[in-house]
Write a protein that holds these residues in place. Structure first.
Motif, PDB file in Angstrom:
ATOM      1  N   GLU A  37       0.817  -1.217   0.000  1.00  0.00           N
ATOM      2  CA  GLU A  37       0.000   0.000   0.000  1.00  0.00           C
ATOM      3  C   GLU A  37       0.852   1.270   0.000  1.00  0.00           C
ATOM      4  N   THR A  38       1.866   1.333   0.869  1.00  0.00           N
ATOM      5  CA  THR A  38       2.649   2.568   0.999  1.00  0.00           C
ATOM      6  C   THR A  38       3.381   2.946  -0.289  1.00  0.00           C
ATOM      7  N   PRO A  39       4.190   2.066  -0.884  1.00  0.00           N
ATOM      8  CA  PRO A  39       4.883   2.471  -2.110  1.00  0.00           C
ATOM      9  C   PRO A  39       3.935   2.741  -3.280  1.00  0.00           C
ATOM     10  N   ILE A  40       2.851   1.977  -3.367  1.00  0.00           N
ATOM     11  CA  ILE A  40       1.886   2.215  -4.448  1.00  0.00           C
ATOM     12  C   ILE A  40       1.239   3.587  -4.286  1.00  0.00           C
ATOM     13  N   LYS A  41       0.959   3.959  -3.053  1.00  0.00           N
ATOM     14  CA  LYS A  41       0.387   5.285  -2.789  1.00  0.00           C
ATOM     15  C   LYS A  41       1.368   6.389  -3.181  1.00  0.00           C
ATOM     16  N   LEU A  42       2.672   6.161  -2.957  1.00  0.00           N
ATOM     17  CA  LEU A  42       3.681   7.191  -3.214  1.00  0.00           C
ATOM     18  C   LEU A  42       4.056   7.293  -4.681  1.00  0.00           C
ATOM     19  N   ILE A  43       4.276   6.127  -5.335  1.00  0.00           N
ATOM     20  CA  ILE A  43       4.803   6.172  -6.713  1.00  0.00           C
ATOM     21  C   ILE A  43       4.042   5.293  -7.700  1.00  0.00           C
ATOM     22  N   GLY A  44       2.983   4.639  -7.232  1.00  0.00           N
ATOM     23  CA  GLY A  44       2.159   3.863  -8.145  1.00  0.00           C
ATOM     24  C   GLY A  44       2.611   2.433  -8.360  1.00  0.00           C
ATOM     25  N   GLN A  45       3.644   1.988  -7.676  1.00  0.00           N
ATOM     26  CA  GLN A  45       4.085   0.605  -7.779  1.00  0.00           C
ATOM     27  C   GLN A  45       4.854   0.211  -6.528  1.00  0.00           C
ATOM     28  N   LYS A  46       4.982  -1.104  -6.327  1.00  0.00           N
ATOM     29  CA  LYS A  46       5.708  -1.581  -5.154  1.00  0.00           C
ATOM     30  C   LYS A  46       7.193  -1.686  -5.480  1.00  0.00           C
ATOM     31  N   MET A  47       7.955  -0.774  -4.951  1.00  0.00           N
ATOM     32  CA  MET A  47       9.400  -0.820  -5.084  1.00  0.00           C
ATOM     33  C   MET A  47      10.017   0.136  -4.071  1.00  0.00           C
ATOM     34  N   VAL A  48      11.246  -0.107  -3.715  1.00  0.00           N
ATOM     35  CA  VAL A  48      12.063   0.798  -2.917  1.00  0.00           C
ATOM     36  C   VAL A  48      13.456   0.750  -3.514  1.00  0.00           C
ATOM     37  N   PRO A  49      14.264   1.766  -3.277  1.00  0.00           N
ATOM     38  CA  PRO A  49      14.051   2.912  -2.403  1.00  0.00           C
ATOM     39  C   PRO A  49      13.141   3.960  -3.031  1.00  0.00           C
ATOM     40  N   ILE A  50      12.553   4.757  -2.163  1.00  0.00           N
ATOM     41  CA  ILE A  50      11.768   5.922  -2.575  1.00  0.00           C
ATOM     42  C   ILE A  50      12.217   7.099  -1.726  1.00  0.00           C
ATOM     43  N   LEU A  51      12.602   8.184  -2.370  1.00  0.00           N
ATOM     44  CA  LEU A  51      12.953   9.406  -1.655  1.00  0.00           C
ATOM     45  C   LEU A  51      11.784  10.377  -1.721  1.00  0.00           C
ATOM     46  N   SER A  52      11.214  10.687  -0.556  1.00  0.00           N
ATOM     47  CA  SER A  52      10.167  11.701  -0.481  1.00  0.00           C
ATOM     48  C   SER A  52      10.836  13.037  -0.200  1.00  0.00           C
ATOM     49  N   ILE A  53      10.836  13.894  -1.218  1.00  0.00           N
ATOM     50  CA  ILE A  53      11.505  15.186  -1.117  1.00  0.00           C
ATOM     51  C   ILE A  53      10.620  16.187  -0.388  1.00  0.00           C
ATOM     52  N   ASP A  54       9.349  16.137  -0.712  1.00  0.00           N
ATOM     53  CA  ASP A  54       8.353  16.933   0.021  1.00  0.00           C
ATOM     54  C   ASP A  54       7.037  16.171  -0.067  1.00  0.00           C
ATOM     55  N   GLU A  55       5.987  16.810   0.370  1.00  0.00           N
ATOM     56  CA  GLU A  55       4.696  16.126   0.473  1.00  0.00           C
ATOM     57  C   GLU A  55       4.197  15.597  -0.871  1.00  0.00           C
ATOM     58  N   ASN A  56       4.597  16.254  -1.948  1.00  0.00           N
ATOM     59  CA  ASN A  56       4.063  15.886  -3.268  1.00  0.00           C
ATOM     60  C   ASN A  56       5.112  15.336  -4.228  1.00  0.00           C
ATOM     61  N   THR A  57       6.352  15.231  -3.796  1.00  0.00           N
ATOM     62  CA  THR A  57       7.421  14.808  -4.699  1.00  0.00           C
ATOM     63  C   THR A  57       8.116  13.577  -4.153  1.00  0.00           C
ATOM     64  N   HIS A  58       7.984  12.464  -4.888  1.00  0.00           N
ATOM     65  CA  HIS A  58       8.530  11.189  -4.445  1.00  0.00           C
ATOM     66  C   HIS A  58       9.346  10.583  -5.589  1.00  0.00           C
ATOM     67  N   LEU A  59      10.599  10.319  -5.321  1.00  0.00           N
ATOM     68  CA  LEU A  59      11.536   9.895  -6.357  1.00  0.00           C
ATOM     69  C   LEU A  59      11.967   8.450  -6.120  1.00  0.00           C
ATOM     70  N   PRO A  60      11.644   7.545  -7.075  1.00  0.00           N
ATOM     71  CA  PRO A  60      12.111   6.160  -6.958  1.00  0.00           C
ATOM     72  C   PRO A  60      13.434   5.962  -7.711  1.00  0.00           C
TER      73      PRO A  60
END
Length: 219
Positions: A37-60
């Motif tokens: 649920e968490t990675p899909i919510k952030l970037i639309g797929q299940k994967m890590v790492p994910i860098l959340s730069i701010d509330e709306n910007t998430h970089l895989p």
């Protein structure tokens, strides 16, 4: 900034390394391995790492995260993104694939890592990875032979670590970004005999990157 990771994940280690090199604070959040649920919510797929730069910007993607941090934050450490991986090191890393994951994967679920704190997360990881490498139990039974292969192969790396090699200097490079995560993966296996220069390299990288080895957890 927040970096979502798995502790065991070599790609997460790659992303974490530059924060250490540049002495940048980042909040680490270790997800359960079966948390889709968490990675899909952030970037639309299940994967890590994910860098959340701010509330709306998430970089895989580890290398994209490295590129962002590399260009965004000044320090005396700057990785040359045009650098090609040393050919001899590339060959060594390719050869290491024959034993690294066969040794590491069955152990990661047994050594009290945050991503495997629940039975469901262990089951999730096991089912997915056994599809690729076969039964974990068989690889644990074959550990003696795999450890022997690893120890012999590490002697080759020892010969590559000279004062002239880019990945044995105090100046971090992309060679380190690829080598250290592989050695860290091996550090979870008891019985691996890391040669003197290899172990010194691992300890140096552990200090520079602030990414701890798993030697104290080895099984």
């Amino acid at each position: 900034m927040t970096l979502y990771i798995y502790d065991h994940c070599p790609y997460c280690v790659k992303a974490r390394m530059l924060f250490g090199y540049k002495n940048i604070d980042v909040k680490l959040i270790t997800l359960l391995n079966d948390d889709e649920e968490t990675p899909i919510k952030l970037i639309g797929q299940k994967m890590v790492p994910i860098l959340s730069i701010d509330e709306n910007t998430h970089l895989p993607e580890s290398l994209d995260i490295i590129s962002y941090i590399n260009s965004k934050y000044d320090s005396n450490i700057f990785l040359d993104e045009e650098q090609k991986l040393d050919e001899t090191l590339s060959t060594w890393l390719t050869e290491s694939r024959s034993y690294v994951y066969l040794l590491a994967m069955p152990r990661w679920i047994r050594v009290d890592l945050e991503e495997f704190k629940t039975e469901s997360s262990i089951k999730y990881f096991t089912q997915k990875k056994e599809t690729y490498i076969g039964p974990f139990s068989e690889h644990m039974k074959n550990s003696k032979d795999l450890i022997s292969d690893a120890n012999n192969h590490l002697l080759k790396l020892e010969d590559l670590l000279t004062e002239e090699s880019d990945f044995y200097s105090n100046k971090p490079s992309f060679n380190d970004i690829h080598l250290f995560p592989t050695l860290r993966s091996l550090s979870v296996t008891k019985g691996i005999s890391f040669p003197k220069k290899v172990l010194s390299y691992m300890r140096t990288q552990e200090h520079l990157t602030r990414v701890p080895l798993h030697l104290d957890k080895s099984l």
